[in-house]
Write a protein that holds these residues in place. Sequence first.
Motif, PDB file in Angstrom:
ATOM      1  N   VAL A 143       7.486  -6.662   8.554  1.00 20.76           N
ATOM      2  CA  VAL A 143       6.701  -5.577   7.965  1.00 20.76           C
ATOM      3  C   VAL A 143       6.940  -4.334   8.805  1.00 20.76           C
ATOM      4  O   VAL A 143       6.717  -4.341  10.018  1.00 20.76           O
ATOM      5  N   MET A 144       7.384  -3.260   8.151  1.00 20.34           N
ATOM      6  CA  MET A 144       7.711  -2.032   8.854  1.00 20.34           C
ATOM      7  C   MET A 144       7.099  -0.833   8.140  1.00 20.34           C
ATOM      8  O   MET A 144       6.925  -0.853   6.912  1.00 20.34           O
ATOM      9  N   ALA A 145       6.781   0.199   8.930  1.00 13.34           N
ATOM     10  CA  ALA A 145       6.298   1.450   8.360  1.00 13.34           C
ATOM     11  C   ALA A 145       7.464   2.190   7.718  1.00 13.34           C
ATOM     12  O   ALA A 145       8.626   2.029   8.113  1.00 13.34           O
ATOM     13  N   ILE A 146       7.154   3.010   6.723  1.00 16.10           N
ATOM     14  CA  ILE A 146       8.182   3.754   5.987  1.00 16.10           C
ATOM     15  C   ILE A 146       8.178   5.199   6.453  1.00 16.10           C
ATOM     16  O   ILE A 146       7.129   5.854   6.504  1.00 16.10           O
ATOM     17  N   SER A 183      10.625  10.620   5.074  1.00 17.91           N
ATOM     18  CA  SER A 183      11.749  11.086   4.263  1.00 17.91           C
ATOM     19  C   SER A 183      12.187  10.077   3.207  1.00 17.91           C
ATOM     20  O   SER A 183      13.065  10.375   2.404  1.00 17.91           O
ATOM     21  N   VAL A 184      11.595   8.900   3.192  1.00 15.18           N
ATOM     22  CA  VAL A 184      11.974   7.837   2.247  1.00 15.18           C
ATOM     23  C   VAL A 184      11.020   7.850   1.057  1.00 15.18           C
ATOM     24  O   VAL A 184       9.796   7.873   1.230  1.00 15.18           O
ATOM     25  N   ASP A 185      11.589   7.854  -0.152  1.00 11.58           N
ATOM     26  CA  ASP A 185      10.785   7.784  -1.377  1.00 11.58           C
ATOM     27  C   ASP A 185      10.374   6.330  -1.599  1.00 11.58           C
ATOM     28  O   ASP A 185      11.127   5.535  -2.158  1.00 11.58           O
ATOM     29  N   ALA A 186       9.188   5.999  -1.144  1.00  9.37           N
ATOM     30  CA  ALA A 186       8.744   4.607  -1.224  1.00  9.37           C
ATOM     31  C   ALA A 186       8.630   4.130  -2.665  1.00  9.37           C
ATOM     32  O   ALA A 186       8.947   2.978  -2.974  1.00  9.37           O
ATOM     33  N   ALA A 187       8.182   5.017  -3.563  1.00 12.70           N
ATOM     34  CA  ALA A 187       7.993   4.605  -4.955  1.00 12.70           C
ATOM     35  C   ALA A 187       9.319   4.302  -5.642  1.00 12.70           C
ATOM     36  O   ALA A 187       9.357   3.570  -6.632  1.00 12.70           O
ATOM     37  N   ASP A 210       0.808  -1.222   0.000  1.00 11.88           N
ATOM     38  CA  ASP A 210       0.000   0.000   0.000  1.00 11.88           C
ATOM     39  C   ASP A 210       0.842   1.273   0.000  1.00 11.88           C
ATOM     40  O   ASP A 210       0.387   2.338   0.446  1.00 11.88           O
ATOM     41  N   ASN A 211       2.075   1.193  -0.464  1.00  8.99           N
ATOM     42  CA  ASN A 211       2.949   2.359  -0.585  1.00  8.99           C
ATOM     43  C   ASN A 211       3.261   3.023   0.761  1.00  8.99           C
ATOM     44  O   ASN A 211       3.804   4.122   0.813  1.00  8.99           O
ATOM     45  N   GLU A 212       2.911   2.369   1.866  1.00  8.45           N
ATOM     46  CA  GLU A 212       3.169   2.923   3.193  1.00  8.45           C
ATOM     47  C   GLU A 212       3.991   1.991   4.068  1.00  8.45           C
ATOM     48  O   GLU A 212       4.639   2.439   5.011  1.00  8.45           O
ATOM     49  N   TYR A 213       3.959   0.710   3.748  1.00 10.96           N
ATOM     50  CA  TYR A 213       4.682  -0.278   4.537  1.00 10.96           C
ATOM     51  C   TYR A 213       5.610  -1.064   3.621  1.00 10.96           C
ATOM     52  O   TYR A 213       5.361  -1.195   2.416  1.00 10.96           O
TER      53      TYR A 213
END
Length: 452
Positions: free
Chosen positions: A143-146, A149-153, A129-132
């Motif tokens: 499983v960790m939250a992002i 400051s990190v560009d998940a995409a 979901d672009n968040e974890y």
Amino acid sequence: MEANDRWRITGQLPGGAVPPQAPRNEAPSSAELIQAYAEIARLRTELDTLRASRDEQPPTYTLLLAVHADGTVDVFAGGQPKRVKLSGQALDVDFKVGDEVLIDNEFRVVGRASRPQVGEVAIFAHLIDNEYAVVRLGLRDEVMAIAGSVDAAGLLPGDGLLVRPDARLVLARLNFGTLTDSIAPVGARSFADVAGLSAHINRIRTALDVGTHLASDGVGLARRMATILLHGPSGCGKSLLAEATVNAFVERASGATAVRVRMTALLSKYVGESEGGLQLIFKRARELALRHGRHALIIEDVDMVATGKGSPLAKQLAAEIDDLPAGNTLLVVFTTNRLDLVPAELTSPSRVDITMLVDRPDAVAAREILHRRLAKAPWSLDEAGAAVDAAVERLYASGEFRQAASAAALSRVTRVAARRAAFRAAKTCELLRLTADDLLAAAAAEIEAIRH
């Protein structure tokens, strides 16, 4: 009759004892008051000292987990998440998830910390979901939250991440990948740099063109051409041909890249780690092919997957080949010196489209290799041609050289000849000039080295 009952009825205790009397309500003396006031003053002084020491304690560092609209934030303190308030001086700060913040003794956030973040290194697997993020930490997946400051995409499978396992938080993307020991960039080679393998080059070019046309026409067999297996003796040009092949493949798509996978570095003594690393490499390759249109892999020493009958690593590689994307977007080139050690499931025509033997160069190929290596040598073209012909005749007159001939050996001949010419020029103070005698002497030295 009990003593208590007798006391209630008669007011007398057994034995004629006198019951206790209530103390008189007398005012304390002046001395007692002075002593009490002094004790109060001493306690007040101690309390003020304790309060001052508490206020002088520096704020503590903690991680920010969430920001809420009501002026509160969630922080990771004391080994668990806590909701705290922002102090007045921190209300205008633009906090992000993953920031390291300072909290005072009243558990209020007073500002953002400026020290470098620290944590553990993990491997990125995939997004949720672009968040974890699902990360590989040691031999387990978490499983960790992002962090904000990190560009998940922009994350790719195999990327190195800085994480805090206790807070279940990805802090940053590292500038180096955790697969650095296993993968390396491909050199800027082209088919023009490959000598003595004209037939191989023509066949590969034709296959690449056919694969491109099949993909553009939407033919059902568009996945091909996807795999090439180059085998043969060491030093005969397999790696050079592989690099030129993948570069010719990716140059047809803007931004496409190619990498070289060192299978020897991928092997691990821990159960399942080699298979997991190979899975991440192919997952990363498919993602790059999807983003840029094309991607290519060179897998060196593919025979290293044969660690025994029914090797798990060989099965994993076969599964990854079967899962290659359609549309001629991902090319895999295997190289090996020992085709007999490569498992049969990896050499079957259903998984390998082209299998080519890169054999020892014959006299014709040797002439082409020497001409290519000596193209920039300081001598005339006529003299170069005669010298190369004489050197090749000298080399291939030896049975030992014919059995051990390779492009690497011919390159050594040119280096020795050039060094001989340089020494002569330095000794005689003449201009640097390569002669036929230099090349013949280098050929004789190579034959002598092979004999011994």
